[in-house]
Design an enzyme around this catalytic site. Structure first.
Site, short mmCIF file in Angstrom:
data_model
loop_
_atom_site.label_atom_id
_atom_site.label_comp_id
_atom_site.label_asym_id
_atom_site.label_seq_id
_atom_site.Cartn_x
_atom_site.Cartn_y
_atom_site.Cartn_z
N ARG A 64 0.82 -1.22 0.00
CA ARG A 64 0.00 0.00 0.00
C ARG A 64 0.85 1.26 0.00
O ARG A 64 0.39 2.32 -0.43
CB ARG A 64 -0.99 -0.02 1.17
N GLU A 101 4.79 -7.72 13.22
CA GLU A 101 3.92 -8.14 14.30
C GLU A 101 3.34 -9.53 14.13
O GLU A 101 2.89 -10.14 15.08
CB GLU A 101 2.80 -7.12 14.57
#
Length: 180
Positions: A64, A101
């Site tokens: 993105r 993460e």
């Protein structure tokens, strides 16, 4: 909260437990549908004018970040450098491994572009693992990193990252109704 911030948030969908349990994913796809002008304006307004004047290229982080950096490069007439996942760019490349993460990954950048003054561009800043890796990668490629333009910063998830961060939104500006 500003009208622009409220308007931008109204086009972001939050998806709980994606891509894995415990992760809140911010889907920017609806924002990209009809809001590229205001989105570009907001990104440009968040970056200090002196840094925009100094930058040679924007470093786009897959995937993105490609959209956001492309908007900035097109509007400002500056260059665009891509950071991709391993094996997606033709050699020669420079790469770094990093943890994020929800797993491990590797990023690469062309080794053929001479050093430039760059701003890293990405969509969401969470733990900072990707941003740290891109910063390291850009410096390994002899680029001078002026800072990072981030659309949505989640500052409670990361500490000091060793570079200037300019963001359009942060999770504190999210309207309560938008939290799923």
């Amino acid at each position: 909260m500003s009208n622009l911030s409220t308007s931008l948030w109204s086009h972001i969908r939050t998806v709980q437990n994606f891509p894995k349990p415990g992760i809140c994913f911010f889907d920017l796809t609806p924002l990209f549908m009809n809001n590229l002008g205001p989105l570009t304006d907001a990104l440009i307004a968040s970056i200090p004018e002196e840094k925009l004047a100094e930058v040679d290229s924007f470093v786009a982080v897959e995937a993105r970040g490609f959209v956001l950096a492309s908007l900035l490069a097109q509007r400002t007439g500056k260059g665009l450098l891509l950071v991709r996942k391993a094996g997606k760019l033709p050699p020669p490349v420079v790469g770094v491994g990093y943890s994020l993460e929800y797993g491990l990954d590797r990023l690469e950048m062309s080794a053929e572009v001479q050093g430039q003054k760059v701003i890293i561009v990405d969509d969401v800043l969470a733990t900072g693992g990707t941003l740290k890796a891109v910063h390291e990668l850009a410096e390994k490629c002899q680029h001078q990193v002026l800072g990072a333009s981030i659309f949505l910063d989640l500052p409670d998830l990361h500490g000091e990252l060793g570079l200037d961060i300019w963001s359009v939104l942060d999770d504190k500006s999210q309207p309560e109704a938008a939290v799923a």
